[in-house]
Design a protein around this motif. Structure first.
Motif, mmCIF file in Angstrom:
data_model
loop_
_atom_site.group_PDB
_atom_site.id
_atom_site.type_symbol
_atom_site.label_atom_id
_atom_site.label_comp_id
_atom_site.label_asym_id
_atom_site.label_seq_id
_atom_site.Cartn_x
_atom_site.Cartn_y
_atom_site.Cartn_z
ATOM 1 N N SER A 277 12.386 0.375 -23.118
ATOM 2 C CA SER A 277 11.463 -0.726 -22.865
ATOM 3 C C SER A 277 11.644 -1.847 -23.870
ATOM 4 N N HIS A 278 11.201 -3.003 -23.454
ATOM 5 C CA HIS A 278 11.201 -4.183 -24.311
ATOM 6 C C HIS A 278 9.908 -4.933 -24.002
ATOM 7 N N ILE A 279 9.207 -5.332 -25.043
ATOM 8 C CA ILE A 279 7.922 -6.016 -24.844
ATOM 9 C C ILE A 279 7.866 -7.297 -25.661
ATOM 10 N N HIS A 280 6.896 -8.139 -25.298
ATOM 11 C CA HIS A 280 6.515 -9.294 -26.102
ATOM 12 C C HIS A 280 5.010 -9.233 -26.269
ATOM 13 N N VAL A 281 4.555 -9.537 -27.479
ATOM 14 C CA VAL A 281 3.146 -9.416 -27.831
ATOM 15 C C VAL A 281 2.694 -10.679 -28.565
ATOM 16 N N ASP A 282 1.383 -10.767 -28.783
ATOM 17 C CA ASP A 282 0.879 -11.920 -29.536
ATOM 18 C C ASP A 282 0.238 -11.513 -30.860
ATOM 19 N N GLY A 283 0.615 -10.343 -31.360
ATOM 20 C CA GLY A 283 0.112 -9.885 -32.644
ATOM 21 C C GLY A 283 0.655 -8.502 -32.959
ATOM 22 N N PRO A 284 0.323 -7.966 -34.130
ATOM 23 C CA PRO A 284 0.957 -6.725 -34.595
ATOM 24 C C PRO A 284 0.408 -5.433 -34.002
ATOM 25 N N ILE A 285 -0.843 -5.427 -33.507
ATOM 26 C CA ILE A 285 -1.424 -4.192 -32.977
ATOM 27 C C ILE A 285 -2.170 -4.474 -31.679
ATOM 28 N N PRO A 286 -2.202 -3.479 -30.771
ATOM 29 C CA PRO A 286 -2.929 -3.666 -29.517
ATOM 30 C C PRO A 286 -4.438 -3.595 -29.722
ATOM 31 N N GLY A 287 -5.152 -4.288 -28.863
ATOM 32 C CA GLY A 287 -6.615 -4.345 -28.951
ATOM 33 C C GLY A 287 -7.027 -5.706 -29.458
ATOM 34 N N PRO A 288 -6.859 -5.951 -30.759
ATOM 35 C CA PRO A 288 -7.131 -7.304 -31.249
ATOM 36 C C PRO A 288 -6.095 -8.306 -30.734
ATOM 37 N N HIS A 289 -4.935 -7.780 -30.312
ATOM 38 C CA HIS A 289 -3.848 -8.625 -29.808
ATOM 39 C C HIS A 289 -3.348 -8.040 -28.495
ATOM 40 N N SER A 290 -2.602 -8.822 -27.751
ATOM 41 C CA SER A 290 -2.254 -8.454 -26.381
ATOM 42 C C SER A 290 -0.768 -8.239 -26.147
ATOM 43 N N LEU A 291 -0.497 -7.363 -25.192
ATOM 44 C CA LEU A 291 0.834 -7.189 -24.632
ATOM 45 C C LEU A 291 1.016 -8.305 -23.611
ATOM 46 N N LEU A 292 2.065 -9.097 -23.756
ATOM 47 C CA LEU A 292 2.286 -10.243 -22.869
ATOM 48 C C LEU A 292 3.302 -9.943 -21.775
ATOM 49 N N THR A 293 4.391 -9.277 -22.135
ATOM 50 C CA THR A 293 5.415 -8.928 -21.150
ATOM 51 C C THR A 293 5.887 -7.504 -21.397
ATOM 52 N N LEU A 294 6.315 -6.881 -20.326
ATOM 53 C CA LEU A 294 6.831 -5.523 -20.361
ATOM 54 C C LEU A 294 8.041 -5.456 -19.450
ATOM 55 N N ALA A 295 9.130 -4.910 -19.965
ATOM 56 C CA ALA A 295 10.321 -4.656 -19.154
ATOM 57 C C ALA A 295 10.817 -3.263 -19.511
ATOM 58 N N SER A 296 10.973 -2.406 -18.518
ATOM 59 C CA SER A 296 11.474 -1.053 -18.740
ATOM 60 C C SER A 296 12.624 -0.780 -17.787
ATOM 61 N N ALA A 297 13.530 0.070 -18.243
ATOM 62 C CA ALA A 297 14.670 0.482 -17.436
ATOM 63 C C ALA A 297 14.772 1.999 -17.490
ATOM 64 N N ALA A 298 14.981 2.630 -16.332
ATOM 65 C CA ALA A 298 15.164 4.078 -16.254
ATOM 66 C C ALA A 298 16.644 4.375 -16.081
ATOM 67 N N HIS A 299 17.130 5.301 -16.908
ATOM 68 C CA HIS A 299 18.540 5.698 -16.894
ATOM 69 C C HIS A 299 18.623 7.205 -16.653
ATOM 70 N N ASN A 300 19.668 7.652 -15.972
ATOM 71 C CA ASN A 300 19.858 9.092 -15.841
ATOM 72 C C ASN A 300 20.436 9.635 -17.148
ATOM 73 N N ALA A 301 20.669 10.942 -17.196
ATOM 74 C CA ALA A 301 21.145 11.580 -18.427
ATOM 75 C C ALA A 301 22.503 11.055 -18.876
ATOM 76 N N ASP A 302 23.301 10.516 -17.941
ATOM 77 C CA ASP A 302 24.607 9.941 -18.283
ATOM 78 C C ASP A 302 24.513 8.484 -18.717
ATOM 79 N N GLY A 303 23.305 7.906 -18.656
ATOM 80 C CA GLY A 303 23.112 6.524 -19.063
ATOM 81 C C GLY A 303 23.195 5.511 -17.937
#
Length: 156
Positions: free
Chosen positions: A10-36
């Motif tokens: 996964s790769h994310i972008h946030v607007d601060g160092p911790i969740p709660g007081p600050h927000s998750l802005l973007t989320l990108a995840s990729a699923a790979h099999n055991a061979d990559g």
């Protein structure tokens, strides 16, 4: 490793160092099999949490990347809707999903908090910080922001 093990980076972008007081802005995840090999991806822009604030250091960073900030705000969904969709995506993966965490990144911290807060569960079978696993997964870009760091693995 069992053949039904899937690795989710996964790769994310946030607007601060911790969740709660600050927000998750973007989320990108990729699923790979055991061979990559890349199987599927998930991406979402999320709305800011009610009452959350932009951290001063993050504000300074985003000020120099105005177009990137605007990109994170396009088609942003409420966090509960985005995280429910993310949990559903994980549940539909054809195997045991393992979250591949980079100990130096915020991805695990934010995703764990957001999944617990909005779905009541951590959707992964387990978490791996094994550098051998991270190193053999291919780099596939997903982040279109000009200021992106090179993530573990990303897709478009």
């Amino acid at each position: 490793m069992p053949p039904d093990t899937l690795y989710v980076t996964s790769h994310i972008h946030v607007d601060g160092p911790i969740p709660g007081p600050h927000s998750l802005l973007t989320l990108a995840s990729a699923a790979h099999n055991a061979d990559g090999a890349l199987l599927t991806t998930f991406t979402a822009n999320l709305r800011e949490l009610p009452g959350a604030t932009l951290h001063p250091i993050a504000l300074q960073s985003w000020r120099g990347r105005a177009e990137d900030w605007l990109t994170t705000r396009r088609a942003a969904r409420p966090p509960a809707i985005a995280m429910t969709a993310y949990a559903r995506w994980i549940a539909q993966l054809p195997g045991q999903p393992v979250f591949v965490a980079d100990p130096e990144a915020q991805d695990y911290l934010f995703l764990y908090w957001y999944l617990q807060r909005f779905t009541g569960q951590w959707s992964f079978a387990r978490t791996s910080t094994d550098p051998d696993v991270r190193d053999r997964l291919p780099y596939t870009p997903v982040c279109t922001l000009s200021g992106c760091r090179a993530p573990l693995a990303q897709t478009s």
